[in-house]
Design a protein around this motif. Sequence first.
Motif: not given
Length: 454
Positions: A64-68, A155-157, A165-166
Motif C-alpha cells: 500500500n503506497l500512501d493509501n493511493k 490517474s494521480s494515483c 519509485g514504485g
Amino acid sequence: MGYEKLNEKMMELKDEIFASIKESVAIESVKGAPEEDAPYGRGPKEALDHALALGEKLGFKTGNLDNKVGWIEYGEGEEMAAVLGHLDVVPLGEGWKYPPLACEIHDGQMYGRGVLDDKGPVIGAIYALKAIRDLGLPIDRRIRVIFGTDEENGSSCVKHYNEAGGEQPAIGFTPDGQFPVIFCEKGQSFWEVTKKVENPSSVKVLSIEGGTAKNVVTPKCTMVVEGDLDVKEADGITVTKADGKTTIVAEGQGAHGSTPEKGVNAAIKLFEAVKDCGIDGDPGQMINFILEKIGTETNGKSLDICWTDEETGETTVNLGVVKCTEEDLFFTLDIRYPKNGDRDTLVATMKKQAEAYGMNADLESEGKLLYVPKDSELIRKLMNVYKEETGRDDQPIAIGGGTYAKAFDNMVAFGPTFPGEPDVIHQPNECADVEKMMLSYQILAAAMYEIAQK
C-alpha cells in the motif's frame, strides 16, 4: 497451450469471485474530500482496504503506497508482470433500474457501478492469481495486481506510484479497455486558444457560448449581438430578436472528441451562418481562424497537422468549448495524432497558426502516444490467449481515446468488454453479462500466466 485446468479452476471460484465483487461494489468509492489517511476521500480508501484485505485473506503479499495505490503479488523472480486496474468509480447518477450498489442479477446481467469499470476485472484478476498459485503453474516473473484509486479523475494515483519509485513492470496489461487488445492509443494534445479583445467588432458581439467539454463535439452554440443582425434561419439555426439584441442559436450533434467525424459541430454551424454579417475586429479574426483552419474538416489538414497512418489512423481535431465575452475570446481544441505524428511539430505549428490570426494557443495538457507493435511479445501473447479462449479472429485495434495503460511502458488495454457489446460504462445501469464476466476472467487468468513466462 490449452487452458482447460485454469478455466475449470476459475469456474470453481465463481461464487467467491461474485461475492467479493458484490462487497466491493457496495462501497461507493467516488472521489471525495481528502482526509488524513484517505487522500481521495473515504470511499476510495474503503475500496482499497477491501481489496488489500482480500489479498491477505487469500495468502498473498500486499503493498500500500500512501493509501493511493495498492497491490497484491505472487511468485518469485527479478522481473514483474503487472495487471493494472482501479477501484474508484464515477458518480452513480440518476436513472438506474436496479440499485447501483447492490450487484443484483436480472436476466443474466449483473447491475452495479464498477462491475465493468473496473472493480469486477480487478477482483477477477486477484482470483486469477489464486488459480495460478493453487494449480502450481510455473512462472518466471512475479505477477502483481496493482489497483489505483483515482483513475476517474486524472490517474494521480499511478503518477504518485511512479514518482515515488514504485517498481516498474517488465510487461503488463490493464483490463480497463476492450478486447481483443488495444495496441495503439493516439497521442493527445488539448489546447486553449485565447485573446484579449483590443479591436472590438463594429457589430457588437456581447457573447458567444457553446460546448460542454473539451473532448465533446460542440452540441449547441449561442451568439448574442447588439442590434438587428440579418441572419438567415436554416436547419439547426434559429434567430430571435428582442430587447435590441439578436440571438442566434445553432444546434449540432455531440460526439466524443476522439471521433469528431461522428458529430455535427454547432459552433462551426453558427459561424458559417454569421460569416457574411459584418462581424470584424478580433471576434471576426477568431471566426475566420475557426472557419478557415478547421471548418468541417476533422483531420487537421488546413492546420497543416494531418498525419495519416495505415495502421493507426489519422489526426483528429475537435472544437469543443467556445466562450467569448466583450473582453475575452476563448475556445478549446482536442487534437489526437497517430504513430507517425510528431508532437513537437504539432506544438510549433499550432502556435504559429494561431499567431497568424492574432491569437495565443496554449497547450493545456497532453497524453503520450502509446504504441506496442503487433509482433511484440506482449501483443502476440495476448492475442493468442484471446483467440484460444474465444475462437474469434478479431484483430488488434487502435483508438483515439486514452486508457490506464499509458501509466507504464510495455502495457496495453486488454478487456473486459467484447466486440459488439453496448457501451454501458459510466452510464446509469452499468451492467455485465455474468457468463461473459467469467469468460473475461478466464482470459485474464490465461493472459497473466502467459506474460509471467519469459
